[in-house]
Design an enzyme around this catalytic site. Sequence first.
Site, mmCIF file in Angstrom:
data_model
loop_
_atom_site.group_PDB
_atom_site.id
_atom_site.type_symbol
_atom_site.label_atom_id
_atom_site.label_comp_id
_atom_site.label_asym_id
_atom_site.label_seq_id
_atom_site.Cartn_x
_atom_site.Cartn_y
_atom_site.Cartn_z
ATOM 1 N N HIS A 134 3.622 26.005 91.676
ATOM 2 C CA HIS A 134 5.049 25.731 91.881
ATOM 3 C C HIS A 134 5.274 25.178 93.268
ATOM 4 O O HIS A 134 4.585 25.559 94.216
ATOM 5 C CB HIS A 134 5.892 26.997 91.680
ATOM 6 C CG HIS A 134 5.431 28.166 92.492
ATOM 7 N ND1 HIS A 134 4.323 28.926 92.158
ATOM 8 C CD2 HIS A 134 5.916 28.697 93.644
ATOM 9 C CE1 HIS A 134 4.155 29.881 93.060
ATOM 10 N NE2 HIS A 134 5.098 29.750 93.978
ATOM 11 N N HIS A 142 8.153 24.916 96.208
ATOM 12 C CA HIS A 142 9.441 25.411 96.702
ATOM 13 C C HIS A 142 10.174 24.226 97.322
ATOM 14 O O HIS A 142 9.612 23.530 98.170
ATOM 15 C CB HIS A 142 9.235 26.440 97.818
ATOM 16 C CG HIS A 142 8.562 27.709 97.401
ATOM 17 N ND1 HIS A 142 9.247 28.875 97.184
ATOM 18 C CD2 HIS A 142 7.250 28.010 97.191
ATOM 19 C CE1 HIS A 142 8.404 29.841 96.858
ATOM 20 N NE2 HIS A 142 7.171 29.336 96.857
#
Length: 139
Positions: free
Chosen positions: A101, A103
């Site tokens: 992922h 951010h």
Amino acid sequence: MQKDKTVFEKIIDGEIPSTKIYEDEYTYAFLDISPNTRGHTLVVPKKAYSDLYNLPENEIENFFGTVKKITNAMKEGIPCDGVNVVINNGAAAGQVVFHLHAHLIPRQTDDRGYFGKKYIYSDGDAELVAKKISNKIES
Ligand code: AMP
């Protein structure tokens, strides 16, 4: 044996709620549950590659294409003066969820940093900021 789903796979599959910002065939974006700043977003590939090391060549454009799309949308949508794009890659780098992922952390000129900060949304504001970002996403 089937591998346990990551928390982000459960979000993508609708088993855990999320404040969604964007979805396409390959990626999903939603607000971080514990944001550093208002609008802090996570972008994940739908397939649970554990980290950037394991992102295959043919997924690079899908993943980073979405990262760029949302970074662009944040500028006017929130609005913000800048965006930190951070990938914690590996436990030593602070990765906690082993489903790749990015951010996306919106920044304001005079916000005095984001690291270690926790932003608390007032009622309805998370949904509002998610909508403001998603309204500015270009296809
Ligand atoms: P990292 O340290 O890069 O692995 O960060 C994992 C991030 O996932 C943290 O910022 C968490 O706040 C976020 N997170 C964990 N569970 C959820 C969830 N259910 N919904 C949204 N964000 C989450």
